[in-house]
Enzyme design. Structure first.
Site, PDB file in Angstrom:
ATOM      1  N   ASN A  12       0.857  -1.196   0.000  1.00 43.75           N
ATOM      2  CA  ASN A  12       0.000   0.000   0.000  1.00 43.75           C
ATOM      3  C   ASN A  12       0.894   1.247   0.000  1.00 43.75           C
ATOM      4  O   ASN A  12       1.710   1.433   0.916  1.00 43.75           O
ATOM      5  CB  ASN A  12      -0.898  -0.042   1.246  1.00 43.75           C
ATOM      6  CG  ASN A  12      -1.815   1.155   1.346  1.00 43.75           C
ATOM      7  OD1 ASN A  12      -1.393   2.279   1.100  1.00 43.75           O
ATOM      8  ND2 ASN A  12      -3.055   0.936   1.717  1.00 43.75           N
ATOM      9  N   HIS A  15       0.974   6.282   1.836  1.00 46.15           N
ATOM     10  CA  HIS A  15       1.711   7.260   2.639  1.00 46.15           C
ATOM     11  C   HIS A  15       2.926   7.846   1.916  1.00 46.15           C
ATOM     12  O   HIS A  15       3.531   8.794   2.412  1.00 46.15           O
ATOM     13  CB  HIS A  15       2.035   6.683   4.014  1.00 46.15           C
ATOM     14  CG  HIS A  15       0.748   6.452   4.771  1.00 46.15           C
ATOM     15  ND1 HIS A  15      -0.144   7.471   5.005  1.00 46.15           N
ATOM     16  CD2 HIS A  15       0.161   5.324   5.230  1.00 46.15           C
ATOM     17  CE1 HIS A  15      -1.220   6.979   5.620  1.00 46.15           C
ATOM     18  NE2 HIS A  15      -1.046   5.678   5.761  1.00 46.15           N
ATOM     19  N   HIS A  48      -5.606   3.687  -1.623  1.00 42.08           N
ATOM     20  CA  HIS A  48      -6.927   4.056  -1.091  1.00 42.08           C
ATOM     21  C   HIS A  48      -7.247   5.476  -1.539  1.00 42.08           C
ATOM     22  O   HIS A  48      -6.585   6.427  -1.109  1.00 42.08           O
ATOM     23  CB  HIS A  48      -6.868   3.958   0.443  1.00 42.08           C
ATOM     24  CG  HIS A  48      -8.161   4.224   1.141  1.00 42.08           C
ATOM     25  ND1 HIS A  48      -8.287   4.141   2.507  1.00 42.08           N
ATOM     26  CD2 HIS A  48      -9.385   4.579   0.701  1.00 42.08           C
ATOM     27  CE1 HIS A  48      -9.533   4.425   2.863  1.00 42.08           C
ATOM     28  NE2 HIS A  48     -10.219   4.709   1.775  1.00 42.08           N
ATOM     29  N   ARG A  50      -9.356   8.183  -0.839  1.00 39.98           N
ATOM     30  CA  ARG A  50     -10.317   8.608   0.187  1.00 39.98           C
ATOM     31  C   ARG A  50     -11.180   9.738  -0.335  1.00 39.98           C
ATOM     32  O   ARG A  50     -10.765  10.497  -1.217  1.00 39.98           O
ATOM     33  CB  ARG A  50      -9.570   9.076   1.446  1.00 39.98           C
ATOM     34  CG  ARG A  50      -8.846   7.959   2.180  1.00 39.98           C
ATOM     35  CD  ARG A  50      -8.282   8.486   3.491  1.00 39.98           C
ATOM     36  NE  ARG A  50      -9.343   8.692   4.444  1.00 39.98           N
ATOM     37  CZ  ARG A  50      -9.609   7.879   5.470  1.00 39.98           C
ATOM     38  NH1 ARG A  50      -8.876   6.812   5.687  1.00 39.98           N
ATOM     39  NH2 ARG A  50     -10.597   8.144   6.281  1.00 39.98           N
ATOM     40  N   ARG A  54      -6.906  12.852   0.891  1.00 39.98           N
ATOM     41  CA  ARG A  54      -5.803  13.329   1.742  1.00 39.98           C
ATOM     42  C   ARG A  54      -4.459  12.743   1.330  1.00 39.98           C
ATOM     43  O   ARG A  54      -3.421  13.308   1.630  1.00 39.98           O
ATOM     44  CB  ARG A  54      -6.081  13.032   3.212  1.00 39.98           C
ATOM     45  CG  ARG A  54      -5.993  11.569   3.571  1.00 39.98           C
ATOM     46  CD  ARG A  54      -6.112  11.369   5.058  1.00 39.98           C
ATOM     47  NE  ARG A  54      -7.445  11.619   5.533  1.00 39.98           N
ATOM     48  CZ  ARG A  54      -7.952  11.053   6.637  1.00 39.98           C
ATOM     49  NH1 ARG A  54      -7.197  10.246   7.360  1.00 39.98           N
ATOM     50  NH2 ARG A  54      -9.171  11.278   7.022  1.00 39.98           N
ATOM     51  N   GLU A  75      -8.657   0.567  -2.984  1.00 37.97           N
ATOM     52  CA  GLU A  75      -9.437   0.638  -1.729  1.00 37.97           C
ATOM     53  C   GLU A  75     -10.344   1.836  -1.781  1.00 37.97           C
ATOM     54  O   GLU A  75      -9.897   2.936  -2.148  1.00 37.97           O
ATOM     55  CB  GLU A  75      -8.488   0.844  -0.559  1.00 37.97           C
ATOM     56  CG  GLU A  75      -8.047  -0.402   0.109  1.00 37.97           C
ATOM     57  CD  GLU A  75      -7.206  -0.034   1.317  1.00 37.97           C
ATOM     58  OE1 GLU A  75      -7.496   0.953   2.006  1.00 37.97           O
ATOM     59  OE2 GLU A  75      -6.227  -0.746   1.546  1.00 37.97           O
ATOM     60  N   THR A 106      -8.155   3.788   8.636  1.00 37.26           N
ATOM     61  CA  THR A 106      -9.391   3.009   8.624  1.00 37.26           C
ATOM     62  C   THR A 106      -9.481   2.270   9.955  1.00 37.26           C
ATOM     63  O   THR A 106      -8.820   1.262  10.172  1.00 37.26           O
ATOM     64  CB  THR A 106      -9.377   2.027   7.435  1.00 37.26           C
ATOM     65  OG1 THR A 106      -9.005   2.756   6.271  1.00 37.26           O
ATOM     66  CG2 THR A 106     -10.741   1.413   7.217  1.00 37.26           C
ATOM     67  N   GLU A 156     -11.094  -9.153   3.493  1.00 33.20           N
ATOM     68  CA  GLU A 156      -9.801  -8.815   4.092  1.00 33.20           C
ATOM     69  C   GLU A 156     -10.067  -8.624   5.581  1.00 33.20           C
ATOM     70  O   GLU A 156     -10.893  -7.792   5.965  1.00 33.20           O
ATOM     71  CB  GLU A 156      -9.222  -7.542   3.471  1.00 33.20           C
ATOM     72  CG  GLU A 156      -7.865  -7.203   4.084  1.00 33.20           C
ATOM     73  CD  GLU A 156      -7.076  -6.178   3.277  1.00 33.20           C
ATOM     74  OE1 GLU A 156      -7.175  -6.174   2.038  1.00 33.20           O
ATOM     75  OE2 GLU A 156      -6.366  -5.397   3.913  1.00 33.20           O
ATOM     76  N   HIS A 199      -3.625  -4.330   7.926  1.00 29.31           N
ATOM     77  CA  HIS A 199      -3.697  -3.150   8.776  1.00 29.31           C
ATOM     78  C   HIS A 199      -2.763  -3.298   9.971  1.00 29.31           C
ATOM     79  O   HIS A 199      -2.931  -4.185  10.790  1.00 29.31           O
ATOM     80  CB  HIS A 199      -5.110  -2.824   9.283  1.00 29.31           C
ATOM     81  CG  HIS A 199      -5.271  -1.344   9.522  1.00 29.31           C
ATOM     82  ND1 HIS A 199      -4.815  -0.723  10.653  1.00 29.31           N
ATOM     83  CD2 HIS A 199      -5.773  -0.371   8.737  1.00 29.31           C
ATOM     84  CE1 HIS A 199      -5.057   0.574  10.549  1.00 29.31           C
ATOM     85  NE2 HIS A 199      -5.632   0.823   9.394  1.00 29.31           N
TER      86      HIS A 199
END
Ligand code: PXP
Length: 251
Positions: A12, A15, A48, A50, A54, A75, A106, A156, A199
């Site tokens: 992922n 970030h 993801h 969002r 962000r 995502e 999340t 998941e 996660h």
């Protein structure tokens, strides 16, 4: 040695976009990070989009789809806006997640049991378009039954509570959370669902969960991007791959 297929690693890269957005501009580019992760052995890339954009933005998703050779896992919240973007992007998979604007990440799983009516159209439209739909849920039998009833092919399992307990040194709580994940993975497999997990995973928790044979994919982001500061993203992904393979050999 286990004769199970190798556990898949989805990296992922959200970030990387968080760091880019802190200054504006284009650096560091999440697409470059995705390519570096694949080069180091990632089996797929997760991002993801969002509602508040962000980190990942619409054009990141489009560029990721165009640039990467491995499957893209999109995502998203199950909103009409996101379903339209996913149908345009045509990723390999969509993982439906709950989303609250004020949350830092999340925080919990999707309430598939309580929101069946709202989720059903999104699951159906994505599936009709040939996109593999996954529901991000807690390790809870009610949610697994709801995912099966919604005909999502994949779940998941949210590993956040387990990873937090392990990181805080709460051994008894961590053991109880791990047992919940193990039981949920077994139940989901019996219900015919493909099982992923993610996660909060780090090298230690990824190695531990890799020993569950029902789990076929891990999605890992924040820890890898953090480790990349110290070692570079390629070495961090390679070390993660080795930890997962070591855990898998015990399955
Ligand atoms: N899987 C899902 C469904 C997520 O929402 C996230 C966080 O965006 C992850 C995996 C990755 O979690 P982390 O960044 O803590 O590794």
């Amino acid at each position: 040695m286990s004769d199970l297929p190798q556990l898949r690693l989805g990296v992922n890269i959200d970030h990387v976009a968080t760091v880019r957005n802190a200054r504006g501009g284009r650096h560091p580019d999440p697409v470059r990070a995705a390519l570096a992760a694949i080069e180091a052995g990632a089996d797929g890339i997760t991002a993801h989009l969002r509602e508040d954009r962000r980190h990942i933005r619409d054009d990141d998703m489009a560029r990721l789809k165009a640039a990467i050779s491995q499957p893209l896992n999109f995502e998203m919240a199950a909103t009409p806006e996101m379903v339209e973007i996913a149908l345009k992007t045509r990723p390999h998979a969509c993982c439906l997640v709950p989303e609250r604007r004020e949350e830092r990440t999340t925080e919990g799983g999707l309430d598939a049991a309580g929101q069946r009516a709202q989720l059903a159209p999104a699951v159906a439209r994505l599936a009709e378009a040939g996109i593999r739909v996954s529901l991000f849920i807690a390790a809870d039998p009610r949610q697994i039954e709801a995912a099966a009833a919604l005909r999502a092919p994949v779940i998941e399992i949210h590993t956040g509570a387990w990873c937090d307990a392990a990181a805080d040194g709460h051994a008894a709580e961590a053991a109880a959370e791990f047992a919940r994940i193990r039981d949920a993975a077994r139940l989901a497999r019996r219900a015919g669902l493909e099982v992923h997990a993610g996660h909060g995973l780090d090298f230690g928790t990824a190695e531990a969960i890799a020993a569950l044979p029902e789990v076929v994919e891990l999605n890992i982001g924040h820890f890898l991007v953090g480790e990349a500061i110290f070692s570079g993203l390629g070495p961090a992904v390679r070390t993660m791959r080795a930890a997962m393979d070591k855990g898998r050999a015990r399955a």
